[in-house]
Design a protein around this motif. Structure first.
Motif, PDB file in Angstrom:
ATOM      1  N   ALA A 192      11.837   0.443  -1.758  1.00  0.00           N
ATOM      2  CA  ALA A 192      13.095   1.190  -1.108  1.00  0.00           C
ATOM      3  C   ALA A 192      12.950   2.731  -1.218  1.00  0.00           C
ATOM      4  O   ALA A 192      13.888   3.240  -0.543  1.00  0.00           O
ATOM      5  CB  ALA A 192      13.495   0.395  -2.277  1.00  0.00           C
ATOM      6  N   LYS A 193      12.645   3.089  -2.609  1.00  0.00           N
ATOM      7  CA  LYS A 193      11.801   4.468  -2.332  1.00  0.00           C
ATOM      8  C   LYS A 193      11.360   5.315  -1.406  1.00  0.00           C
ATOM      9  O   LYS A 193      10.926   6.878  -1.517  1.00  0.00           O
ATOM     10  CB  LYS A 193      11.759   4.905  -3.923  1.00  0.00           C
ATOM     11  CG  LYS A 193      13.027   4.816  -4.622  1.00  0.00           C
ATOM     12  CD  LYS A 193      12.675   5.145  -6.133  1.00  0.00           C
ATOM     13  CE  LYS A 193      13.597   4.926  -7.073  1.00  0.00           C
ATOM     14  NZ  LYS A 193      12.947   4.369  -8.115  1.00  0.00           N
ATOM     15  N   GLY A 194      10.643   4.445  -0.288  1.00  0.00           N
ATOM     16  CA  GLY A 194       9.804   5.106   0.563  1.00  0.00           C
ATOM     17  C   GLY A 194       8.239   4.896   0.167  1.00  0.00           C
ATOM     18  O   GLY A 194       7.448   5.828   0.862  1.00  0.00           O
ATOM     19  N   TYR A 195       8.036   4.920  -1.188  1.00  0.00           N
ATOM     20  CA  TYR A 195       6.846   5.473  -1.623  1.00  0.00           C
ATOM     21  C   TYR A 195       5.616   4.720  -1.341  1.00  0.00           C
ATOM     22  O   TYR A 195       4.672   4.762  -0.628  1.00  0.00           O
ATOM     23  CB  TYR A 195       6.112   5.549  -2.910  1.00  0.00           C
ATOM     24  CG  TYR A 195       7.556   6.414  -3.977  1.00  0.00           C
ATOM     25  CD1 TYR A 195       6.655   8.258  -3.654  1.00  0.00           C
ATOM     26  CD2 TYR A 195       8.463   6.779  -3.695  1.00  0.00           C
ATOM     27  CE1 TYR A 195       7.300   8.765  -4.388  1.00  0.00           C
ATOM     28  CE2 TYR A 195       8.821   7.376  -4.972  1.00  0.00           C
ATOM     29  CZ  TYR A 195       9.120   9.021  -4.645  1.00  0.00           C
ATOM     30  OH  TYR A 195       9.426  10.204  -5.212  1.00  0.00           O
ATOM     31  N   LYS A 204       1.016  -1.435   0.163  1.00  0.00           N
ATOM     32  CA  LYS A 204       0.124   0.277   0.217  1.00  0.00           C
ATOM     33  C   LYS A 204       0.872   1.055  -0.004  1.00  0.00           C
ATOM     34  O   LYS A 204       2.594   1.460  -0.113  1.00  0.00           O
ATOM     35  CB  LYS A 204      -0.935   0.194   1.172  1.00  0.00           C
ATOM     36  CG  LYS A 204      -0.876   0.131   2.671  1.00  0.00           C
ATOM     37  CD  LYS A 204      -0.995   0.397   3.467  1.00  0.00           C
ATOM     38  CE  LYS A 204      -0.825   0.423   4.966  1.00  0.00           C
ATOM     39  NZ  LYS A 204      -0.373  -0.592   5.512  1.00  0.00           N
ATOM     40  N   LEU A 205       0.251   2.296  -0.253  1.00  0.00           N
ATOM     41  CA  LEU A 205       0.796   3.788  -0.414  1.00  0.00           C
ATOM     42  C   LEU A 205       1.072   4.124   0.915  1.00  0.00           C
ATOM     43  O   LEU A 205       1.003   4.029   2.097  1.00  0.00           O
ATOM     44  CB  LEU A 205      -0.019   5.115  -0.691  1.00  0.00           C
ATOM     45  CG  LEU A 205      -0.275   4.754  -2.515  1.00  0.00           C
ATOM     46  CD1 LEU A 205      -0.645   5.730  -2.986  1.00  0.00           C
ATOM     47  CD2 LEU A 205       1.282   4.368  -3.870  1.00  0.00           C
ATOM     48  N   ALA A 206       2.740   4.383   1.358  1.00  0.00           N
ATOM     49  CA  ALA A 206       3.591   4.923   2.367  1.00  0.00           C
ATOM     50  C   ALA A 206       2.573   5.673   2.678  1.00  0.00           C
ATOM     51  O   ALA A 206       2.047   6.690   2.104  1.00  0.00           O
ATOM     52  CB  ALA A 206       4.818   5.120   2.306  1.00  0.00           C
ATOM     53  N   PRO A 207       2.439   5.926   4.251  1.00  0.00           N
ATOM     54  CA  PRO A 207       1.859   7.220   4.136  1.00  0.00           C
ATOM     55  C   PRO A 207       2.492   8.887   3.839  1.00  0.00           C
ATOM     56  O   PRO A 207       3.841   8.521   3.932  1.00  0.00           O
ATOM     57  CB  PRO A 207       2.503   7.864   6.796  1.00  0.00           C
ATOM     58  CG  PRO A 207       2.424   6.368   6.448  1.00  0.00           C
ATOM     59  CD  PRO A 207       3.071   5.347   5.317  1.00  0.00           C
ATOM     60  N   GLY A 208       1.926   9.661   4.280  1.00  0.00           N
ATOM     61  CA  GLY A 208       1.724  10.909   3.147  1.00  0.00           C
ATOM     62  C   GLY A 208       2.360  10.871   1.537  1.00  0.00           C
ATOM     63  O   GLY A 208       2.706  11.575   1.242  1.00  0.00           O
ATOM     64  N   VAL A 209       1.397   9.819   1.240  1.00  0.00           N
ATOM     65  CA  VAL A 209       1.761   9.981  -0.256  1.00  0.00           C
ATOM     66  C   VAL A 209       0.578   9.489  -0.800  1.00  0.00           C
ATOM     67  O   VAL A 209      -0.093   8.814  -0.755  1.00  0.00           O
ATOM     68  CB  VAL A 209       2.542   7.558  -0.743  1.00  0.00           C
ATOM     69  CG1 VAL A 209       3.179   7.932  -2.043  1.00  0.00           C
ATOM     70  CG2 VAL A 209       4.011   8.069   0.241  1.00  0.00           C
ATOM     71  N   ARG A 210       0.489  10.136  -2.054  1.00  0.00           N
ATOM     72  CA  ARG A 210      -0.710   9.951  -2.750  1.00  0.00           C
ATOM     73  C   ARG A 210      -0.651   9.868  -4.339  1.00  0.00           C
ATOM     74  O   ARG A 210       0.654  10.908  -4.895  1.00  0.00           O
ATOM     75  CB  ARG A 210      -1.790  11.211  -2.137  1.00  0.00           C
ATOM     76  CG  ARG A 210      -1.850  12.532  -1.941  1.00  0.00           C
ATOM     77  CD  ARG A 210      -2.774  13.077  -1.067  1.00  0.00           C
ATOM     78  NE  ARG A 210      -3.067  14.346  -1.582  1.00  0.00           N
ATOM     79  CZ  ARG A 210      -2.935  15.024  -2.541  1.00  0.00           C
ATOM     80  NH1 ARG A 210      -3.336  14.996  -3.924  1.00  0.00           N
ATOM     81  NH2 ARG A 210      -2.797  16.849  -2.346  1.00  0.00           N
ATOM     82  N   ASP A 241      -4.776  -1.138  -2.665  1.00  0.00           N
ATOM     83  CA  ASP A 241      -5.955  -0.480  -1.285  1.00  0.00           C
ATOM     84  C   ASP A 241      -5.806  -0.753  -0.218  1.00  0.00           C
ATOM     85  O   ASP A 241      -6.014  -0.828   0.500  1.00  0.00           O
ATOM     86  CB  ASP A 241      -6.867  -1.164  -2.287  1.00  0.00           C
ATOM     87  CG  ASP A 241      -7.305  -2.296  -2.989  1.00  0.00           C
ATOM     88  OD1 ASP A 241      -6.833  -3.159  -2.072  1.00  0.00           O
ATOM     89  OD2 ASP A 241      -8.478  -2.684  -2.788  1.00  0.00           O
ATOM     90  N   GLY A 242      -4.602  -1.784  -0.084  1.00  0.00           N
ATOM     91  CA  GLY A 242      -3.654  -2.010   1.318  1.00  0.00           C
ATOM     92  C   GLY A 242      -4.656  -3.131   1.344  1.00  0.00           C
ATOM     93  O   GLY A 242      -5.269  -3.999   2.252  1.00  0.00           O
ATOM     94  N   THR A 243      -5.937  -4.316   0.606  1.00  0.00           N
ATOM     95  CA  THR A 243      -6.144  -5.452   0.780  1.00  0.00           C
ATOM     96  C   THR A 243      -6.110  -6.239  -0.191  1.00  0.00           C
ATOM     97  O   THR A 243      -5.814  -6.882   0.153  1.00  0.00           O
ATOM     98  CB  THR A 243      -7.737  -5.109   1.137  1.00  0.00           C
ATOM     99  OG1 THR A 243      -8.576  -4.586  -0.407  1.00  0.00           O
ATOM    100  CG2 THR A 243      -8.172  -3.699   1.892  1.00  0.00           C
ATOM    101  N   LYS A 244      -5.037  -5.736  -1.444  1.00  0.00           N
ATOM    102  CA  LYS A 244      -5.116  -6.534  -2.327  1.00  0.00           C
ATOM    103  C   LYS A 244      -3.794  -7.460  -2.010  1.00  0.00           C
ATOM    104  O   LYS A 244      -2.595  -6.217  -2.140  1.00  0.00           O
ATOM    105  CB  LYS A 244      -5.486  -6.225  -3.198  1.00  0.00           C
ATOM    106  CG  LYS A 244      -6.862  -5.913  -4.077  1.00  0.00           C
ATOM    107  CD  LYS A 244      -6.627  -5.699  -5.555  1.00  0.00           C
ATOM    108  CE  LYS A 244      -7.832  -5.442  -6.371  1.00  0.00           C
ATOM    109  NZ  LYS A 244      -8.148  -3.846  -6.055  1.00  0.00           N
TER     110      LYS A 244
END
Lengths: 84, 361
Positions: free
Chosen positions: A78-81, A7-13, A42-45
């Motif tokens: 690795a890039k934190g995204y 899933k996308l890291a916090p602060g990434v959109r 989506d954080g579930t898949k």
């Protein structure tokens, strides 16, 4: 093989038009394939679910798609995204 | 060459700040509260920035939390579709305030720290108890599920604490750490002799960052803003003059760089009277050092002309006395020796007492 749930890291959109990831002080342009993969996160898949979905969408073998997804996710993580 | 869109808006909402950091990048001549743009004007600026193509807004200052209408401004930026980044000392970042800002659409919080050791960090911040407040605020940010960056400005007095600073960023739950060496503009230039580390100290710091980046890959992103004075080639300041960033100062002046107001011979348009788009496209100050046609030798024709865009105008003015010269940091600059001279002078001198930042300086 591990099968994480990316899933996308916090602060990434995603930017409004879906073509870029916005993160603190950073912008990442996504190509068409990367956009499709990121849209699926989506954080579930699990990665296998995403591969199955995209395999249908692009009419391509799951094993081929899976390689693209693994490579992209490893790079984004690795890039934190992306968090796994 | 077609004019690129700015990718970011640096919104300096106020110059008021509870801290007194001697390396503050604000100008010596600070704007007072009575001269600040109101939330309505900022709302318009946010929309104009987004229309112009900007994607990020950095809500900065001074301390943005000194404004009671901050949430209204965050909301306006969010409605405009901008990625909102709060750049804060965390003084005043109470749980209530944070909840309010999150509800307004805040994407990211960047908290400054002045070191790893609380007593020494508070001394640099010129604010007793700052570190404790920051630690608590960082915890609230993480608990709210907001992304956290820790920003540590490093200099002579804290550069040896870098390993502890990295540990602390991790311990506080940051996803990103910005290690920024002091750049000598504004208050930092006035305090250069108290802040400049030695070359050895800088090189050790660079190794510490490299090692930590590898060790913490995927866990903590570390951005390292290296000090211009120890570089061989200049940095593209602000990504090039009038190319990537538009700065709006607390009083509404639109600047190509947050330190540009210190340059002589430039006048700046105000967003009160003109749209951001008009300013970006036509304003004389934005045109002055944009692109490559203004460049002197050795920039003219240099293969790096469109990489570093001639470096930093403020540095050229500070070190060589003329903002239209090649940044003296460049080894090809005829004024390059001024950098070594400044380093030799400042690192040999006994540590000068700080001149702490304050309004009315």
């Amino acid at each position: 093989m591990t099968d994480p749930t990316p899933k996308l890291a916090p602060g990434v959109r995603l930017h409004g038009d879906g073509s870029k990831l916005l993160a603190p002080e950073r912008i990442l342009e996504l190509d068409e394939i990367a956009q499709s993969i990121v849209r699926q996160m989506d954080g579930t898949k699990r990665v296998s679910d995403i591969a199955a979905a995209l395999s249908k969408e692009y009419n391509e073998r799951e094993s081929v798609i899976r390689k693209d997804i693994d490579a992209l996710i490893a790079d984004l993580a690795a890039k934190g995204y992306v968090k796994l | 060459m077609s004019l690129p869109s700015p990718i970011g808006l640096l919104a300096e909402l106020t110059h008021r700040c509870p801290l007194g950091c001697p390396y503050c990048s604000n100008p010596i001549d600070l704007v007072r509260a009575s001269g600040e743009l109101d939330a309505r004007a900022w709302t318009r600026v946010m929309q104009e920035a987004a229309d112009l193509g900007a994607m990020h807004v950095h809500l900065s200052g001074g301390e943005p939390l000194t404004r009671n209408d901050l949430a209204e401004i965050v909301n306006a930026a969010n409605v405009a579709g901008l990625y909102t980044n709060l750049i804060t000392s965390a003084i005043g970042l109470t749980p209530q305030r944070l909840t309010e800002l999150k509800a307004a659409g805040l994407d990211h919080v960047q908290i400054s720290i002045q070191g790893a050791d609380p007593a020494r960090a508070d001394a640099v911040a010129h604010f007793k108890g700052a570190m404790k407040t920051k630690r608590e605020a960082a915890r609230h940010v993480v608990e709210e599920g907001l992304a956290l960056t820790i920003n540590a400005v490093v200099h002579r007095d804290n550069i040896r604490d870098l390993p502890q600073i990295i540990d602390l960023a991790q311990e506080w739950g940051a996803g990103r750490l910005e290690v920024a060496h002091v750049q000598y503009h504004g208050w930092a230039l006035a305090n250069r002799a108290g802040l400049m580390p030695s070359r050895d100290e800088f090189q050790t710091a660079a190794q510490v960052v490299e090692e930590a980046r590898e060790r913490l890959s995927g866990d903590l992103v570390i951005d390292h803003v290296i000090p211009d004075y120890y570089g061989e080639r200049p940095k593209a300041c602000m990504g090039g003059w009038g190319r990537q960033v538009i700065v709006v100062a607390p009083d509404g002046r639109a600047l190509p760089c947050h330190a540009a107001a210190s340059l002589p011979g430039l006048t700046f348009a105000n967003v009160k009277n003109k749209s951001l788009s008009e300013i970006w496209k036509d304003d004389a100050a934005f045109q002055r050092y944009r692109g490559t046609s203004w460049m002197p030798k050795p920039c003219q024709g240099c293969e790096r002309a469109e990489v570093d865009w001639g470096g930093c105008r403020c540095q050229a003015f500070a070190l060589a006395g003329d903002a239209s010269l090649t940044d003296p940091v460049c080894a090809l600059s005829p004024n390059h020796a001024t950098v070594a001279a400044a380093i030799a002078k400042d690192t040999a001198a006994p540590r000068a007492p700080y001149r702490f930042r304050r309004i009315g300086g």
